[in-house]
Design an enzyme around this catalytic site. Sequence first.
Site, PDB file in Angstrom:
ATOM      1  CB  SER A 142      25.064 -16.697   3.705  1.00 14.79           C
ATOM      2  OG  SER A 142      25.707 -17.428   4.783  1.00 14.79           O
ATOM      3  CE1 TYR A 155      21.687 -20.672   3.092  1.00 11.13           C
ATOM      4  CE2 TYR A 155      23.950 -20.359   4.044  1.00 11.13           C
ATOM      5  CZ  TYR A 155      22.636 -19.910   3.788  1.00 11.13           C
ATOM      6  OH  TYR A 155      22.364 -18.839   4.346  1.00 11.13           O
TER       7      TYR A 155
END
Length: 252
Positions: A142, A155
């Site tokens: 990501s 995350y």
Amino acid sequence: MEQPMDRSCIVVTGASRGIGAAIACALLQQGRDVIGVSRSGAVPACAGLAPELAARCTAMQADVTRPQAMTDVCRELRERGWRIQGLVNNAGMHADAASDRMPLAQWHQLMDSNARSVVSACQAVYPHLVHAGGGVIVNIGSFFDKLGVKRNLAYCASKAAVGAITRVLAVEWASQGIRVIDVAPGYIVTDLNAKALAAGAPLRAYLEQRIPGKKPGTAADVAALVAALFTPAGAFLSGETIYLDGAQGIAH
């Protein structure tokens, strides 16, 4: 399922829907055989795919957060006569929380789902790729891996770990003919977030200001790039993180 005679396949985790299903479909459209792994064991949703191509996809059930799960999947595939030539580590999860109050259980959950599962899947597939004479591993990271995003401590850290895992394995396993690449998407519209990213929604309005092209990407955008990495076009590419975010991460 009938046992194939030494047919090669690419294993895609988190393949039942969203980006994983789109990746499975793109690989099928290349004429490849795909093993779609998910917790549900559902066949990837590939609307409009020709029946003869859809038939080349086999769904398997496994929870990639269990370290033994992908070892079992790879062993079963080999017993069925499959030769694994690639892996796409797409399975993962997202959660947010204020960093000063984030339960450590959430930290461990995201690290297990997004980082440890990548390591265990890569370890599981490694001997099979060596046996096949080499192959490709694509990890889905990501663009949050390089950003400081409020309420996304676990995350962001887990996706930064994916980039580090990719670099180390690319260097260590190159002598075995194995390439490892990290594809790091930005905001991508999927069935899971379509409402939040719909025209007129607050997040969509924000992204129209932040993404130079004024719109988020699609699952098909990610899938097309991943599929291309399994072609000769990516033959000398390994160890890199490819940011697929419409230049949002570098826009000022």
